[in-house]
Scaffold this active site. Structure first.
Site, PDB file in Angstrom:
ATOM      1  N   ARG A   1       0.817  -1.218   0.000  1.00  0.00           N
ATOM      2  CA  ARG A   1       0.000   0.000   0.000  1.00  0.00           C
ATOM      3  C   ARG A   1       0.848   1.263   0.000  1.00  0.00           C
ATOM      4  O   ARG A   1       0.406   2.326  -0.385  1.00  0.00           O
ATOM      5  CB  ARG A   1      -0.922   0.000   1.220  1.00  0.00           C
ATOM      6  CG  ARG A   1      -2.200  -0.783   0.958  1.00  0.00           C
ATOM      7  CD  ARG A   1      -3.100  -0.747   2.145  1.00  0.00           C
ATOM      8  NE  ARG A   1      -2.478  -1.391   3.304  1.00  0.00           N
ATOM      9  CZ  ARG A   1      -3.127  -1.858   4.349  1.00  0.00           C
ATOM     10  NH1 ARG A   1      -4.433  -1.725   4.415  1.00  0.00           N
ATOM     11  NH2 ARG A   1      -2.509  -2.439   5.345  1.00  0.00           N
TER      12      ARG A   1
ATOM     13  N   LYS B   1       2.987 -19.419   4.680  1.00  0.00           N
ATOM     14  CA  LYS B   1       2.241 -19.900   5.836  1.00  0.00           C
ATOM     15  C   LYS B   1       1.828 -18.690   6.685  1.00  0.00           C
ATOM     16  O   LYS B   1       2.465 -17.639   6.552  1.00  0.00           O
ATOM     17  CB  LYS B   1       3.076 -20.886   6.641  1.00  0.00           C
ATOM     18  CG  LYS B   1       4.285 -20.226   7.295  1.00  0.00           C
ATOM     19  CD  LYS B   1       4.520 -20.745   8.677  1.00  0.00           C
ATOM     20  CE  LYS B   1       5.483 -19.840   9.410  1.00  0.00           C
ATOM     21  NZ  LYS B   1       5.548 -19.925  10.797  1.00  0.00           N
TER      22      LYS B   1
ATOM     23  N   HIS C   1       9.185 -23.107   4.448  1.00  0.00           N
ATOM     24  CA  HIS C   1      10.611 -22.930   4.157  1.00  0.00           C
ATOM     25  C   HIS C   1      11.486 -23.961   4.859  1.00  0.00           C
ATOM     26  O   HIS C   1      12.627 -24.183   4.466  1.00  0.00           O
ATOM     27  CB  HIS C   1      11.062 -21.492   4.467  1.00  0.00           C
ATOM     28  CG  HIS C   1      11.191 -21.183   5.918  1.00  0.00           C
ATOM     29  ND1 HIS C   1      10.163 -20.676   6.653  1.00  0.00           N
ATOM     30  CD2 HIS C   1      12.233 -21.314   6.760  1.00  0.00           C
ATOM     31  CE1 HIS C   1      10.571 -20.506   7.898  1.00  0.00           C
ATOM     32  NE2 HIS C   1      11.825 -20.884   7.991  1.00  0.00           N
TER      33      HIS C   1
ATOM     34  N   LYS D   1      15.226 -26.270   3.533  1.00  0.00           N
ATOM     35  CA  LYS D   1      16.538 -26.283   4.194  1.00  0.00           C
ATOM     36  C   LYS D   1      17.318 -27.530   3.770  1.00  0.00           C
ATOM     37  O   LYS D   1      16.746 -28.611   3.661  1.00  0.00           O
ATOM     38  CB  LYS D   1      16.358 -26.249   5.716  1.00  0.00           C
ATOM     39  CG  LYS D   1      15.875 -24.890   6.240  1.00  0.00           C
ATOM     40  CD  LYS D   1      15.677 -24.925   7.733  1.00  0.00           C
ATOM     41  CE  LYS D   1      15.223 -23.571   8.245  1.00  0.00           C
ATOM     42  NZ  LYS D   1      16.301 -22.568   8.226  1.00  0.00           N
TER      43      LYS D   1
ATOM     44  N   GLU E   1      13.799 -21.071  20.150  1.00  0.00           N
ATOM     45  CA  GLU E   1      14.311 -19.741  19.843  1.00  0.00           C
ATOM     46  C   GLU E   1      14.685 -19.067  21.145  1.00  0.00           C
ATOM     47  O   GLU E   1      13.968 -19.202  22.148  1.00  0.00           O
ATOM     48  CB  GLU E   1      13.243 -18.908  19.131  1.00  0.00           C
ATOM     49  CG  GLU E   1      12.969 -19.356  17.721  1.00  0.00           C
ATOM     50  CD  GLU E   1      11.949 -18.449  17.059  1.00  0.00           C
ATOM     51  OE1 GLU E   1      12.290 -17.297  16.763  1.00  0.00           O
ATOM     52  OE2 GLU E   1      10.821 -18.899  16.873  1.00  0.00           O
TER      53      GLU E   1
ATOM     54  N   HIS F   1       5.738 -26.393  10.051  1.00  0.00           N
ATOM     55  CA  HIS F   1       7.150 -26.805   9.924  1.00  0.00           C
ATOM     56  C   HIS F   1       7.437 -28.166  10.565  1.00  0.00           C
ATOM     57  O   HIS F   1       8.010 -29.057   9.946  1.00  0.00           O
ATOM     58  CB  HIS F   1       8.063 -25.791  10.601  1.00  0.00           C
ATOM     59  CG  HIS F   1       7.952 -24.409  10.053  1.00  0.00           C
ATOM     60  ND1 HIS F   1       7.776 -24.154   8.728  1.00  0.00           N
ATOM     61  CD2 HIS F   1       8.010 -23.194  10.664  1.00  0.00           C
ATOM     62  CE1 HIS F   1       7.730 -22.843   8.542  1.00  0.00           C
ATOM     63  NE2 HIS F   1       7.866 -22.243   9.702  1.00  0.00           N
TER      64      HIS F   1
ATOM     65  N   LYS G   1       9.549 -19.942  22.432  1.00  0.00           N
ATOM     66  CA  LYS G   1      10.353 -18.711  22.406  1.00  0.00           C
ATOM     67  C   LYS G   1      10.942 -18.480  23.784  1.00  0.00           C
ATOM     68  O   LYS G   1      10.447 -18.994  24.777  1.00  0.00           O
ATOM     69  CB  LYS G   1       9.463 -17.537  22.014  1.00  0.00           C
ATOM     70  CG  LYS G   1       9.017 -17.617  20.551  1.00  0.00           C
ATOM     71  CD  LYS G   1       8.376 -16.341  20.101  1.00  0.00           C
ATOM     72  CE  LYS G   1       8.022 -16.411  18.624  1.00  0.00           C
ATOM     73  NZ  LYS G   1       9.202 -16.453  17.753  1.00  0.00           N
TER      74      LYS G   1
END
Lengths: 496, 317
Positions: free
Chosen positions: A61, A164, A194, A198, A232, A256, A346
């Protein structure tokens, strides 16, 4: 280029040829485009993988000219290129093919403007890339359909890459599939995951089906259990608004990690062709035992780190799972009774994604107590996906000296060093695959729906309850309930 | 980093171990060194000066094909066999740990390569492929390098300097007939050209069955293996097609390929700036040829350690 069709083919030496095409990116000023897509396309140009004539048409936009967009992407490519190769001359040539159309995806005029821009590039083939907020996917596909942008002239093609998440539950995934199929055929629809691009995930197939020693052991007789971890160390990093609607189960496990599990556990396909490989992945996903409602508390754990509710854009009462763990079983002869433990979270102690395949212990304790304190340690095959892609095999070895003291040692294969060459990023691999029409590493409608079916009972259970969040400290391996979940089956997490 | 050793294989291997231990200790603060090895690359250099050039090339090749390099060359004055070991190290972008591959340079004495072959056996890395790169024209003649051939899984030559294409091809065929996998860098130089031709048939715009004849033109006074390979490649891909080879006065190498159909022709001709120009049937475009530096050619060949059916068919034709 196959030898059957082209008698001059030499697949050992020739690169797959990327046909001339235009890539139309919706959400072209967004994070994904800046961090991944444009750096990947630039790197393909750097490696001379792009055809002499190609075009990238970005849309968002934000009002910008072509030159504004080029300047913005130049900075993005410089900042986010993984290995720092930036060639000013190459960028000039690359940027000449970079175009921009500002506009709202809800406005029909946008699609007319895109058509004119693409026509001006002279490209007959178009690859559409949906990199916007997921809620716009159906609108964009409708817009492409209504404007006849999806109608390819004779001999040309139209393909669609969808990022996704593909839906937010089974029902919405089915609805989205239906909207897409009104415009694009399934074989022209590329749902990107993705992780499947890998190198190490692809290497799982090579390891299993290219070697003779692993596959005979790859079953319930020799494998005790499998742990898949995607940890993570960071939090939501400004994506709190998006993340509180998604959560770890939807954001990581549904797509994933279940795809990774399918790759680890699938049967070998008869041939290495896109649909044959995807058939086997889909079959495995459909074989995962669906939890009964009363099993969810036993086999699934949600967690939220302390401080998540204080992140910008996050509801102070959010019930979002920043950590999710599940125990899955596969109902087939190969895997009956073998638990697959999957977790993602996380603010865990470190960034690591790996698959640990734990083998059964030796059937006879030859080394009695007192001869070594590691006698009970099982063999582990670890497939490391990030940060260092590679494979390790842990086994016991005698310590030097008198006596029989055993010590675990690791035999390591490192992807980057054994081959020396730089591995292409997942997005480089997947973009080339989509351009050449190879869908092997993309997910198919039935795979997406099967994986939503697997987690549907968990989503249902979690949406109908209030968790006592937060329940884990940043820098720890998640809530204590996850340890309990795995301990009930006599196993423990590899927290290394 | 390098050190010297007398030629006793056990001693060389022990010296290599010590070299690694020392390097690991020296680099302990930055995470040690990672020893990488995927093959044994034996190189028969022409002489000491050539060995020095080889060492530089091999040093770069190791980045994508980590190996134990064994560089062999004849000494200038005869005398005893001598050996020295070295390590080639590099740091991948953004990483602190060095990756290293190892090398051994052996100077052959009066007894030549027959004695060297004995040493090469224990110096090969067990269970990994062995590639022998024979440099210079002498390699294409039966004789001094013969004892080394049975030791390698793949033998790489370069017939570009050979004036008699027939004898070079016969030699390669003979070696292949004995079970060795052979490669010729003069074939590798054709990859870019072949790729351009192959891509003409990728889409349905041009059908193989349409091709009635092919004219291959090269520069130089005599028919080189390169021209012979190219013609053979077309013949094996399109059996029954009339393929003619001719030369012009330009520089050595391939100059053009003209494919004729019943109604028109397609021309692929060498252009400026290391490009080829494709013209005909509504097409006109330039395509850049890949580098044909020795390093790039070797890079390609080291990536193919198994059968190479397309080359083998062209060699046999």
């Amino acid at each position: 280029m196959t030898e059957a069709r082209n008698p001059f083919a030499d697949p050992l030496r020739f690169e797959r040829r990327v046909p001339e095409c235009a890539i139309v990116i919706f959400g072209a000023a967004g994070d994904l485009a800046k961090r991944k897509l444009l750096p990947a396309l630039y790197r393909l140009a750097y490696d001379r993988r792009l055809p002499a004539s190609f075009a990238i048409v970005g849309n968002s936009r934000t009002p910008m000219t072509d030159d504004d967009y080029r300047a913005r992407m130049r900075e993005a490519v410089k900042q986010f290129s993984e290995d720092g190769d930036f060639d000013e001359e190459l960028w000039k040539r690359f940027a000449a093919n970079l175009h921009y159309v500002a506009g709202d995806v809800k406005e029909p005029n946008l699609y007319q403007a895109l058509r004119e821009k693409v026509n001006a590039t002279g490209q007959a083939n178009i690859l559409f890339y949906l990199s916007t907020q997921p809620s716009y996917y159906a609108t964009i596909v409708d817009g492409i359909g209504h404007s006849h942008l999806a109608a390819a002239p004779e001999g040309a093609w139209r393909r669609l890459i969808v990022e996704k998440p593909f839906g937010h539950d089974l029902q919405s995934a089915k609805e989205l599939n239906s909207r897409i199929h009104a415009v694009f055929r399934e074989e022209d629809t590329y749902r990107i995951d993705h992780y499947l691009g890998k190198e190490t995930v692809q290497n799982i197939l090579a390891l299993r089906f290219g070697n003779g020693i692993f596959e005979p052991l790859w079953n319930r007789r020799y494998i005790n259990h499998v742990q898949i971890t995607a940890a993570e160390s960071i939090g939501v990093e400004g994506r709190g608004g998006y993340y509180q609607e998604a959560g770890a189960l939807r954001d990581m496990i549904q797509n994933h990690l279940l795809q990774v599990m399918a790759t680890v556990a699938m049967e070998p396909s008869a041939v290495f062709e896109p649909d044959a490989v995807r058939d086997e992945r889909a079959k495995l996903l459909r074989s995962i035992k669906i939890m009964r409602p009363e099993e969810v508390d036993l086999y699934a754990v949600a967690g939220q780190y302390k401080g998540f509710r204080q992140e910008p854009g996050v509801n102070p009462d959010a019930q979002t799972d920043t950590y999710a763990a599940g125990t899955f079983f596969v109902d087939n002869w190969r895997w009956a009774g073998v638990p697959f433990f999957i977790r993602s979270g996380k603010k865990l102690p470190k960034r690591v994604t790996d698959i640990a395949i734990q083998f059964n212990q030796a059937p006879l304790a030859l080394f009695s107590a007192g001869d070594g304190d590691q006698k009970g340690r099982p063999n582990l095959l670890i497939l490391r996906i990030q940060p260092e892609e590679g494979i390790s095999l842990l086994f016991l070895s005698k310590e030097p000296g008198s006596g029989m003291r055993l010590r675990p040692v690791s035999m390591d294969f490192n992807y980057g060093t054994s081959f020396g060459e730089r591995s292409p990023s997942a997005y480089e691999t997947l973009l080339v695959d989509a351009m050449v029409g190879d869908a092997t590493l993309y997910t198919r409608q039935d795979m997406v729906e099967a994986s939503w079916t697997v987690i549907e009972p968990i989503l249902e259970n979690w949406s109908n309850r209030r968790f006592d969040f937060p329940n884990y400290d940043p820098g720890t391996w998640g809530p204590a309930e996850a340890d309990t979940m795995i301990a009930k089956l006599g196993r423990q997490w590899r927290n290394t | 980093m390098s050190t010297t050793a007398t030629v006793q294989p056990e001693r060389i291997l022990r010296d290599l171990q010590e070299l690694w231990a020392k390097m690991a200790s020296d680099q302990a603060d930055s995470g040690g060194v990672l020893r990488a090895c995927a093959m044994t690359l034996a190189v028969a250099a022409e002489n000491a000066a050539d060995a020095e050039r080889v060492r530089q090339t091999v040093g770069v090749l190791m980045h994508s094909h980590p190996s134990r390099a064994v560089i062999l060359h004849a000494g200038s004055t005869g005398g005893e066999l001598e050996a020295r070991i070295f390590a080639e190290c590099w740091k991948p972008f953004g990483k602190s740990q060095q990756i290293c591959s190892e090398g051994i340079e052996i100077t052959a004495g009066q007894s030549g390569y027959s004695e060297v072959a004995k040493f090469l056996v224990p110096l090969r890395v067990p269970d990994l492929p062995v590639v022998l790169w024979c440099r210079g024209v002498a390699a294409l003649e039966p004789g001094p390098l013969e004892p080394l051939f049975p030791l390698a899984g793949k033998i790489i030559f370069d017939s570009s300097q050979v004036s008699d294409a027939d004898s070079a091809l016969q030699f390669l065929r003979r070696l292949r007939g004995r079970g060795s996998r052979v490669a010729d860098l003069h074939w590798t130089r054709l990859t870019g050209w072949r790729e351009v031709v192959a891509h003409l048939f990728d889409d349905q715009a041009l059908q193989p069955s349409e091709i009635m004849g092919a004219q291959v033109t090269f520069g130089g006074p005599s028919v080189t293996t390169c021209a012979r390979y190219f013609a053979a490649w077309i013949r094996t891909a399109l059996p029954g097609t009339r393929v003619t080879v001719s030369s012009d006065n330009g520089p050595r190498g391939l100059h053009s390929v003209v494919l004729s159909t019943a109604s028109d022709t397609l021309t692929i001709a060498l252009g400026s700036d290391h490009c080829v120009e494709v013209t005909g049937r509504g097409r006109h475009y330039r395509s850049m040829l890949p580098s044909t530096s020795e390093q790039a050619l070797m890079q390609e060949e080291l990536g193919i350690l198994g059968p190479d059916p397309v080359y083998e068919r062209a060699l046999s034709a």
